[in-house]
Scaffold this motif. Structure first.
Motif, PDB file in Angstrom:
ATOM      1  N   SER A 191     -51.273  -5.504  93.893  1.00 18.50           N
ATOM      2  CA  SER A 191     -51.226  -6.852  93.276  1.00 18.50           C
ATOM      3  C   SER A 191     -49.962  -7.715  94.244  1.00 18.50           C
ATOM      4  CB  SER A 191     -50.831  -6.700  91.707  1.00 18.50           C
ATOM      5  OG  SER A 191     -49.661  -6.079  91.622  1.00 18.50           O
ATOM      6  N   VAL A 192     -48.776  -7.012  94.367  1.00 15.39           N
ATOM      7  CA  VAL A 192     -47.691  -7.717  94.989  1.00 15.39           C
ATOM      8  C   VAL A 192     -48.304  -8.109  96.310  1.00 15.39           C
ATOM      9  CG1 VAL A 192     -45.546  -7.558  95.955  1.00 15.39           C
ATOM     10  CG2 VAL A 192     -46.010  -6.645  93.931  1.00 15.39           C
ATOM     11  N   THR A 193     -48.906  -7.251  97.309  1.00 13.50           N
ATOM     12  CA  THR A 193     -49.424  -7.707  98.528  1.00 13.50           C
ATOM     13  C   THR A 193     -50.365  -8.768  98.600  1.00 13.50           C
ATOM     14  OG1 THR A 193     -49.179  -5.134  99.039  1.00 13.50           O
ATOM     15  CG2 THR A 193     -50.667  -6.546 100.599  1.00 13.50           C
ATOM     16  N   ALA A 194     -51.334  -8.492  97.360  1.00 12.07           N
ATOM     17  CA  ALA A 194     -52.343  -9.790  97.456  1.00 12.07           C
ATOM     18  C   ALA A 194     -51.801 -11.121  97.263  1.00 12.07           C
ATOM     19  CB  ALA A 194     -53.439  -9.207  96.555  1.00 12.07           C
ATOM     20  N   GLY A 195     -50.568 -10.768  96.280  1.00 14.26           N
ATOM     21  CA  GLY A 195     -50.241 -12.394  95.882  1.00 14.26           C
ATOM     22  C   GLY A 195     -49.482 -12.936  96.939  1.00 14.26           C
ATOM     23  N   LEU A 196     -48.717 -12.139  97.704  1.00 11.12           N
ATOM     24  CA  LEU A 196     -47.932 -12.689  98.801  1.00 11.12           C
ATOM     25  C   LEU A 196     -48.917 -13.279  99.890  1.00 11.12           C
ATOM     26  CD1 LEU A 196     -45.310 -10.037  99.255  1.00 11.12           C
ATOM     27  CD2 LEU A 196     -44.783 -12.379  98.259  1.00 11.12           C
ATOM     28  N   PHE A 197     -50.039 -12.438 100.148  1.00 10.64           N
ATOM     29  CA  PHE A 197     -50.990 -12.875 101.176  1.00 10.64           C
ATOM     30  C   PHE A 197     -51.814 -14.180 100.731  1.00 10.64           C
ATOM     31  CE2 PHE A 197     -55.059 -12.711 103.374  1.00 10.64           C
ATOM     32  CZ  PHE A 197     -54.519 -12.774 104.689  1.00 10.64           C
ATOM     33  N   ALA A 198     -51.911 -14.223  99.315  1.00  9.05           N
ATOM     34  CA  ALA A 198     -52.552 -15.370  98.822  1.00  9.05           C
ATOM     35  C   ALA A 198     -51.634 -16.675  99.013  1.00  9.05           C
ATOM     36  CB  ALA A 198     -52.949 -15.510  97.361  1.00  9.05           C
ATOM     37  N   VAL A 199     -50.453 -16.454  98.855  1.00 12.20           N
ATOM     38  CA  VAL A 199     -49.345 -17.617  98.736  1.00 12.20           C
ATOM     39  C   VAL A 199     -49.485 -17.990 100.340  1.00 12.20           C
ATOM     40  CG1 VAL A 199     -47.118 -18.257  98.934  1.00 12.20           C
ATOM     41  CG2 VAL A 199     -47.987 -17.261  96.980  1.00 12.20           C
ATOM     42  N   ALA A 200     -49.455 -17.279 101.267  1.00 15.90           N
ATOM     43  CA  ALA A 200     -49.551 -17.443 102.828  1.00 15.90           C
ATOM     44  C   ALA A 200     -50.733 -17.995 103.252  1.00 15.90           C
ATOM     45  CB  ALA A 200     -49.474 -16.106 103.722  1.00 15.90           C
ATOM     46  N   VAL A 201     -52.024 -17.563 102.742  1.00 16.70           N
ATOM     47  CA  VAL A 201     -53.087 -18.468 102.882  1.00 16.70           C
ATOM     48  C   VAL A 201     -53.167 -19.732 102.357  1.00 16.70           C
ATOM     49  CG1 VAL A 201     -55.647 -18.333 102.332  1.00 16.70           C
ATOM     50  CG2 VAL A 201     -54.440 -16.282 103.117  1.00 16.70           C
ATOM     51  N   ALA A 202     -52.642 -19.885 101.009  1.00 24.46           N
ATOM     52  CA  ALA A 202     -52.565 -21.313 100.460  1.00 24.46           C
ATOM     53  C   ALA A 202     -51.788 -22.386 101.524  1.00 24.46           C
ATOM     54  CB  ALA A 202     -52.211 -21.130  99.085  1.00 24.46           C
ATOM     55  N   GLY A 203     -50.650 -21.861 101.833  1.00 24.12           N
ATOM     56  CA  GLY A 203     -49.679 -22.417 102.892  1.00 24.12           C
ATOM     57  C   GLY A 203     -50.257 -22.931 104.010  1.00 24.12           C
ATOM     58  N   GLU A 204     -50.980 -21.935 104.672  1.00 28.69           N
ATOM     59  CA  GLU A 204     -51.649 -22.301 105.880  1.00 28.69           C
ATOM     60  C   GLU A 204     -52.649 -23.233 105.608  1.00 28.69           C
ATOM     61  OE1 GLU A 204     -51.172 -21.428 109.098  1.00 28.69           O
ATOM     62  OE2 GLU A 204     -49.261 -20.634 108.351  1.00 28.69           O
ATOM     63  N   GLY A 205     -53.583 -23.094 104.633  1.00 27.77           N
ATOM     64  CA  GLY A 205     -54.482 -24.159 104.235  1.00 27.77           C
ATOM     65  C   GLY A 205     -53.915 -25.453 104.176  1.00 27.77           C
ATOM     66  N   PHE A 206     -52.851 -25.593 103.244  1.00 31.11           N
ATOM     67  CA  PHE A 206     -52.254 -26.973 103.055  1.00 31.11           C
ATOM     68  C   PHE A 206     -51.734 -27.521 104.103  1.00 31.11           C
ATOM     69  CE2 PHE A 206     -48.182 -29.295 102.077  1.00 31.11           C
ATOM     70  CZ  PHE A 206     -48.668 -30.310 101.247  1.00 31.11           C
ATOM     71  N   ARG A 207     -50.872 -26.428 105.301  1.00 28.86           N
ATOM     72  CA  ARG A 207     -50.915 -27.252 106.501  1.00 28.86           C
ATOM     73  C   ARG A 207     -51.919 -27.666 107.404  1.00 28.86           C
ATOM     74  NH1 ARG A 207     -50.538 -25.545 111.708  1.00 28.86           N
ATOM     75  NH2 ARG A 207     -51.745 -23.710 111.081  1.00 28.86           N
ATOM     76  N   PHE A 208     -53.157 -26.945 107.277  1.00 27.41           N
ATOM     77  CA  PHE A 208     -54.275 -27.533 107.973  1.00 27.41           C
ATOM     78  C   PHE A 208     -54.797 -28.807 107.296  1.00 27.41           C
ATOM     79  CE2 PHE A 208     -58.833 -27.458 108.357  1.00 27.41           C
ATOM     80  CZ  PHE A 208     -58.818 -27.674 109.845  1.00 27.41           C
ATOM     81  N   TRP A 209     -54.675 -28.924 106.213  1.00 26.24           N
ATOM     82  CA  TRP A 209     -55.357 -30.088 105.514  1.00 26.24           C
ATOM     83  C   TRP A 209     -54.358 -31.408 105.795  1.00 26.24           C
ATOM     84  CZ3 TRP A 209     -52.503 -32.726 101.392  1.00 26.24           C
ATOM     85  CH2 TRP A 209     -53.215 -33.790 101.002  1.00 26.24           C
TER      86      TRP A 209
END
Length: 63
Positions: free
Chosen positions: A31-49
């Protein structure tokens, strides 16, 4: 696209290491691993947008 793959790979490895360190050697805290990776994916998506929206504003609409 290459930068995105490198960045997400780095954050995946980092999330896996942090998940292992938090849980200890008994079992992985997914759960910690998935949560941290989800934050990273969201951040990269925001940067791309954000980069894409800035590029659209620079396009000229006139002839």
């Amino acid at each position: 696209m290459k930068r995105l793959a490198i960045s997400l790979t780095f954050f995946l490895v980092l999330a896996l290491v942090i998940g292992y360190l938090v849980s200890g050697p008994t079992f992985m805290d997914w759960s910690v691993t998935a949560g941290l990776f989800a934050v990273a994916v969201a951040g990269e998506g925001f940067r791309f947008w954000l980069r894409r929206s800035r590029a659209k504003k620079r396009q000229s609409t006139g002839i």
